[in-house]
Design an enzyme around this catalytic site. Sequence first.
Site, PDB file in Angstrom:
ATOM      1  N   GLY A   1      -5.186  10.172   0.456  1.00  0.00           N
ATOM      2  CA  GLY A   1      -5.888   9.223  -0.402  1.00  0.00           C
ATOM      3  C   GLY A   1      -5.036   8.052  -0.813  1.00  0.00           C
ATOM      4  O   GLY A   1      -4.334   7.472  -0.005  1.00  0.00           O
TER       5      GLY A   1
ATOM      6  N   MET B   1       0.874  -1.166   0.000  1.00  0.00           N
ATOM      7  CA  MET B   1       0.000   0.000   0.000  1.00  0.00           C
ATOM      8  C   MET B   1       0.912   1.217   0.000  1.00  0.00           C
ATOM      9  O   MET B   1       1.225   1.791   1.041  1.00  0.00           O
ATOM     10  CB  MET B   1      -0.928  -0.015   1.214  1.00  0.00           C
ATOM     11  CG  MET B   1      -2.007  -1.083   1.126  1.00  0.00           C
ATOM     12  SD  MET B   1      -3.354  -0.914   2.317  1.00  0.00           S
ATOM     13  CE  MET B   1      -2.503  -1.239   3.855  1.00  0.00           C
TER      14      MET B   1
ATOM     15  N   ALA C   1      -0.700   9.035   2.215  1.00  0.00           N
ATOM     16  CA  ALA C   1      -1.147   8.257   1.064  1.00  0.00           C
ATOM     17  C   ALA C   1      -1.081   6.773   1.368  1.00  0.00           C
ATOM     18  O   ALA C   1      -0.215   6.314   2.119  1.00  0.00           O
ATOM     19  CB  ALA C   1      -0.298   8.570  -0.173  1.00  0.00           C
ATOM     20  N   SER C   2      -2.010   6.035   0.792  1.00  0.00           N
ATOM     21  CA  SER C   2      -2.034   4.585   0.884  1.00  0.00           C
ATOM     22  C   SER C   2      -2.003   4.151   2.356  1.00  0.00           C
ATOM     23  O   SER C   2      -2.852   4.574   3.130  1.00  0.00           O
ATOM     24  CB  SER C   2      -0.881   3.997   0.069  1.00  0.00           C
ATOM     25  OG  SER C   2      -1.214   2.722  -0.418  1.00  0.00           O
ATOM     26  N   ALA C   3      -1.037   3.320   2.765  1.00  0.00           N
ATOM     27  CA  ALA C   3      -1.014   2.863   4.161  1.00  0.00           C
ATOM     28  C   ALA C   3      -0.882   4.032   5.130  1.00  0.00           C
ATOM     29  O   ALA C   3      -1.378   3.969   6.262  1.00  0.00           O
ATOM     30  CB  ALA C   3       0.121   1.868   4.375  1.00  0.00           C
TER      31      ALA C   3
END
Length: 310
Positions: free
Chosen positions: A195, A17, A173-175
Amino acid sequence: MILHPEIAARIFGTELMIAEGKAAAILMAIGGRFVDGGFDLSGVAVIDHSAFAEGRPSGLDRPMAGRLSDRVGAAHDRAGQRPYDMVGSVAVVPVEGTLVHKGSYVGMSSGRTSYQGIQTQVVRAARDPAVKGVAFEVDSFGGEVAGAFETAAMIADLSKLKPTIAILTDHAASAGYLLASAARQIVIPSSGIAGSIGVITMHADFSSKLEKDGVKVTVLAAGKHKADGHPAAPLAEDVKTRTLVRLEKSRQRFAAAVGAHRGERLTAAAALATEAATYDGEEAVRMGLADAVGSAASAFAAFVQAVEKL
């Protein structure tokens, strides 16, 4: 020839992620340690980013690896020692750089933060009577899937006990966003990014290079799918299809976790509808990924002031 296979195994063929541009930056930086000559990433938008480059919201010095590493284990139980810094009654937990599952460190080291380290701090903060609230300083493009959901769940449990806030200095972002979403509120700067609710994996096909070097690799495996994704061969279409199915399941899980954390502010369906896009300041608030746009330092000061009144 593949160099440092133990490191390559954490990047290739495993679910991540992490923002695509950050993954590309990692490959550009250390790709030569995996394969002679590195990788050709022309055409990929690479993210060049240093976490907390403009300072931390708390005003504390950049973390923190040495101090925290020295406090691991039995040292945590000694009087007056904690695995996090305190500002008033607020514990400060940094979430920065690339996020990895396990490490012999707590907090940040060599541009990485371990989920284990974050978990250690979260558990201690939850049961520390001196901690009235917890501020998560977030500046991360994400990292490994392994350990991310468990860490976010622990932050969510902490948020039920004590006030928490995720303050983005730049990026979640991600994780990195998954962890931030588990706090009670998220503050983002106008130029910040939130996001990337999605999952990626990478496959490196070294077959052409091996052939050019005069090396023929024979993979012997018991079980039809035992050698799926082996780097000495191109990625088979059926393996690609199954991998995409697995990644989609993880994306669904990601969105469900964010929906559980954010509630009506960002439902699981709305999280999925972003299709892993990222949003800056005002747009992130409009989309429900964040709660307010503001200065990181001001948000931290206001949170400390509010917590001290509890």
